[in-house]
Design a protein around this motif. Structure first.
Motif, PDB file in Angstrom:
ATOM      1  N   THR A  36      29.788  34.334  42.295  1.00  0.00           N
ATOM      2  CA  THR A  36      30.343  35.469  41.555  1.00  0.00           C
ATOM      3  C   THR A  36      31.732  35.109  41.054  1.00  0.00           C
ATOM      4  OG1 THR A  36      29.108  37.024  42.931  1.00  0.00           O
ATOM      5  CG2 THR A  36      30.968  37.909  41.685  1.00  0.00           C
ATOM      6  N   ARG A  37      31.890  35.124  39.751  1.00  0.00           N
ATOM      7  CA  ARG A  37      33.209  34.861  39.167  1.00  0.00           C
ATOM      8  C   ARG A  37      34.109  36.070  39.373  1.00  0.00           C
ATOM      9  NH1 ARG A  37      33.095  30.368  35.721  1.00  0.00           N
ATOM     10  NH2 ARG A  37      30.999  29.757  35.138  1.00  0.00           N
ATOM     11  N   ARG A  39      36.605  39.012  38.536  1.00  0.00           N
ATOM     12  CA  ARG A  39      36.693  39.974  37.441  1.00  0.00           C
ATOM     13  C   ARG A  39      35.375  40.183  36.700  1.00  0.00           C
ATOM     14  NH1 ARG A  39      40.995  37.066  37.913  1.00  0.00           N
ATOM     15  NH2 ARG A  39      40.502  35.530  36.358  1.00  0.00           N
ATOM     16  N   THR A  40      34.221  39.938  37.372  1.00  0.00           N
ATOM     17  CA  THR A  40      32.940  40.191  36.721  1.00  0.00           C
ATOM     18  C   THR A  40      32.204  41.383  37.318  1.00  0.00           C
ATOM     19  OG1 THR A  40      31.800  38.604  38.156  1.00  0.00           O
ATOM     20  CG2 THR A  40      32.595  37.796  36.024  1.00  0.00           C
ATOM     21  N   ARG A  41      32.602  41.853  38.479  1.00  0.00           N
ATOM     22  CA  ARG A  41      31.981  43.040  39.079  1.00  0.00           C
ATOM     23  C   ARG A  41      32.816  44.243  38.691  1.00  0.00           C
ATOM     24  NH1 ARG A  41      28.754  42.279  44.565  1.00  0.00           N
ATOM     25  NH2 ARG A  41      27.464  40.577  43.826  1.00  0.00           N
ATOM     26  N   LEU A  45      36.729  44.211  40.754  1.00  0.00           N
ATOM     27  CA  LEU A  45      37.233  43.129  39.914  1.00  0.00           C
ATOM     28  C   LEU A  45      37.883  42.007  40.723  1.00  0.00           C
ATOM     29  CD1 LEU A  45      38.726  45.216  36.992  1.00  0.00           C
ATOM     30  CD2 LEU A  45      36.571  43.961  37.035  1.00  0.00           C
TER      31      LEU A  45
END
Length: 119
Positions: A36-37, A39-41, A45
């Motif tokens: 999971t990168r 700031r992608t959720r 974030l």
């Protein structure tokens, strides 16, 4: 004085929908953290790791060390039942796949665990 819990957290298996706990939940959590990168959720974030940012970069010492530090930092921050003792990047393939081995202590069972996965 607080006592340490003897129960593992419970989660849902992302492939079967079954409830999982213990080492199976920790393995899934580590994989999700590393893939999971940041700031992608949308609602989280701050959650994830910089480990994926190392893909498709040269396999030199600086990138390897940065990758290992990103993995260690993220896992120790976001997985409360596991303490990393060692991370080894086994292979960085030409297709961008990274094979990584994570070793550490399961804090509930106090057992040494090892996870080898390809991301």
């Amino acid at each position: 004085m607080a006592t340490q819990s003897t129960e593992h957290l419970i989660d849902i298996d992302r492939y079967t929908g079954e409830l999982i706990q213990g080492w199976e939940r920790i393995k899934q959590s580590i994989f999700v953290i590393l893939t999971t990168r940041l700031r992608t959720r949308l609602m989280r974030l701050w959650w994830g790791s910089k480990f994926n940012e190392m893909q498709d970069k040269p396999g030199n010492e600086e990138v390897l060390m940065s990758s290992m530090m990103a993995a260690i930092s993220a896992i120790n921050t976001y997985e409360p039942e596991f303490k990393v003792t060692r991370v080894v990047i086994e292979d960085m393939g030409p297709d961008g796949e990274i094979t990584i081995t994570v070793e550490g202590i399961d804090l509930v069972d106090e057992a040494l665990r090892r996870l080898k996965t390809t991301i």
